[in-house]
Scaffold this active site. Structure first.
Site, PDB file in Angstrom:
ATOM      1  N   PHE A 163     -18.176   5.111 -61.425  1.00  0.00           N
ATOM      2  CA  PHE A 163     -18.783   4.977 -60.108  1.00  0.00           C
ATOM      3  C   PHE A 163     -20.198   5.533 -60.080  1.00  0.00           C
ATOM      4  O   PHE A 163     -20.460   6.630 -60.600  1.00  0.00           O
ATOM      5  CB  PHE A 163     -17.967   5.758 -59.065  1.00  0.00           C
ATOM      6  CG  PHE A 163     -16.726   5.074 -58.591  1.00  0.00           C
ATOM      7  CD1 PHE A 163     -16.738   4.268 -57.467  1.00  0.00           C
ATOM      8  CD2 PHE A 163     -15.534   5.251 -59.277  1.00  0.00           C
ATOM      9  CE1 PHE A 163     -15.584   3.648 -57.022  1.00  0.00           C
ATOM     10  CE2 PHE A 163     -14.366   4.629 -58.836  1.00  0.00           C
ATOM     11  CZ  PHE A 163     -14.392   3.826 -57.708  1.00  0.00           C
ATOM     12  N   ASP A 164     -21.092   4.807 -59.454  1.00  0.00           N
ATOM     13  CA  ASP A 164     -22.335   5.376 -58.951  1.00  0.00           C
ATOM     14  C   ASP A 164     -21.972   6.246 -57.743  1.00  0.00           C
ATOM     15  O   ASP A 164     -20.876   6.109 -57.182  1.00  0.00           O
ATOM     16  CB  ASP A 164     -23.276   4.236 -58.543  1.00  0.00           C
ATOM     17  CG  ASP A 164     -24.502   4.712 -57.801  1.00  0.00           C
ATOM     18  OD1 ASP A 164     -25.219   5.585 -58.318  1.00  0.00           O
ATOM     19  OD2 ASP A 164     -24.740   4.216 -56.686  1.00  0.00           O
ATOM     20  N   MET A 165     -22.870   7.132 -57.320  1.00  0.00           N
ATOM     21  CA  MET A 165     -22.566   7.995 -56.176  1.00  0.00           C
ATOM     22  C   MET A 165     -23.320   7.584 -54.913  1.00  0.00           C
ATOM     23  O   MET A 165     -22.723   7.176 -53.920  1.00  0.00           O
ATOM     24  CB  MET A 165     -22.877   9.461 -56.509  1.00  0.00           C
ATOM     25  CG  MET A 165     -22.542  10.429 -55.364  1.00  0.00           C
ATOM     26  SD  MET A 165     -22.847  12.165 -55.790  1.00  0.00           S
ATOM     27  CE  MET A 165     -24.648  12.155 -55.891  1.00  0.00           C
ATOM     28  N   THR A 175     -22.969   4.214 -52.951  1.00  0.00           N
ATOM     29  CA  THR A 175     -21.703   3.627 -53.384  1.00  0.00           C
ATOM     30  C   THR A 175     -20.523   4.426 -52.843  1.00  0.00           C
ATOM     31  O   THR A 175     -19.653   3.882 -52.158  1.00  0.00           O
ATOM     32  CB  THR A 175     -21.628   3.552 -54.919  1.00  0.00           C
ATOM     33  OG1 THR A 175     -22.703   2.737 -55.399  1.00  0.00           O
ATOM     34  CG2 THR A 175     -20.314   2.944 -55.376  1.00  0.00           C
TER      35      THR A 175
END
Length: 234
Positions: free
Chosen positions: A23-25, A28
């Protein structure tokens, strides 16, 4: 397959079993990009310069080194002016974060469902580690990820693939068997260049045809993500 007109599963490409989800943070999992855009406008007012939204949206997904270079170019080549803009942005961002920073819709549920389905999770964020860990802690997400790779862990920021290659290496998984979850054009380009399967959930910027073609799927929110990944592995 997810029944949604936004979901565009890639066609004509061999399906590759997903073994881990990266995951990007910002933009997102955490609804921070809208806060960041407000902070850039505050910094522009303080400096008495114009930083159009189209320009500051180009920062999304980039690390601070890349952002500084873009700012310096726009501000007459002055690195000092770029650093001051970044400092003022951070001041405004910290103030706005006290009231405006929230999780993206479906973030916690998506993480829980993917973990329950047996997927190891990793984080790959352009944000530097100190701030990234503070943000994760704020929302109780610090323990959700087996590994956390940050902007200061790699030499080249997005759209270079370095951060996703590093995250996949730390998870011990070939990038081809990683799902990368991104909101930005720069992030999609980075995930695609790494050879990962990219699932885009647009936030501030909609996908162009070029960007959509790089994605395994484009989804309306994180709520659709677990089913889209399950469909990919079916």
């Amino acid at each position: 397959m997810v029944a949604d007109t936004w979901c565009q599963l890639e066609r004509g490409k061999a399906m590759r079993h997903i073994q881990t989800v990266i995951f990007d943070m910002d933009g997102t999992l955490v609804d921070s990009e809208s806060v960041s855009q407000k902070a850039w406008q505050g910094a522009a007012v303080d400096l008495g310069v114009e930083l159009p939204g189209e320009f500051t949206c180009s920062f999304i997904g980039r690390n601070v080194v890349s952002v500084r270079a873009l700012l310096a170019e726009r501000l007459g080549g002055s690195v000092d002016a770029a650093n001051e803009a970044i400092r003022l942005h951070n001041v405004h961002f910290d103030e706005l974060s006290q009231t405006d920073l929230t999780l993206m819709p479906g973030a916690r549920e998506a993480l829980d469902q993917l973990q329950a389905a047996g997927f190891p999770l990793a984080l790959a964020t352009s944000t530097y580690r100190e701030k990234a860990l503070m943000r994760l802690e704020r929302f109780g997400l610090g323990d959700a990820f087996a590994t956390i790779t940050c902007g200061d862990d790699v030499e080249n920021g997005k759209p270079a693939p370095d951060i996703f290659l590093k995250a996949a290496e730390r998870m011990g998984v070939d990038p081809a068997h990683c799902a990368v979850i991104e909101d930005s054009h720069n992030g999609v380009r980075a995930g695609h260049a790494a050879g990962a399967q990219v699932f885009m959930i647009p936030d501030m910027v909609s996908p162009t045809e070029e960007i959509a073609d790089m994605c395994a799927a484009v989804l309306p929110s994180l709520r659709e993500l677990p089913a889209a990944i399950a469909a990919r592995n079916a």
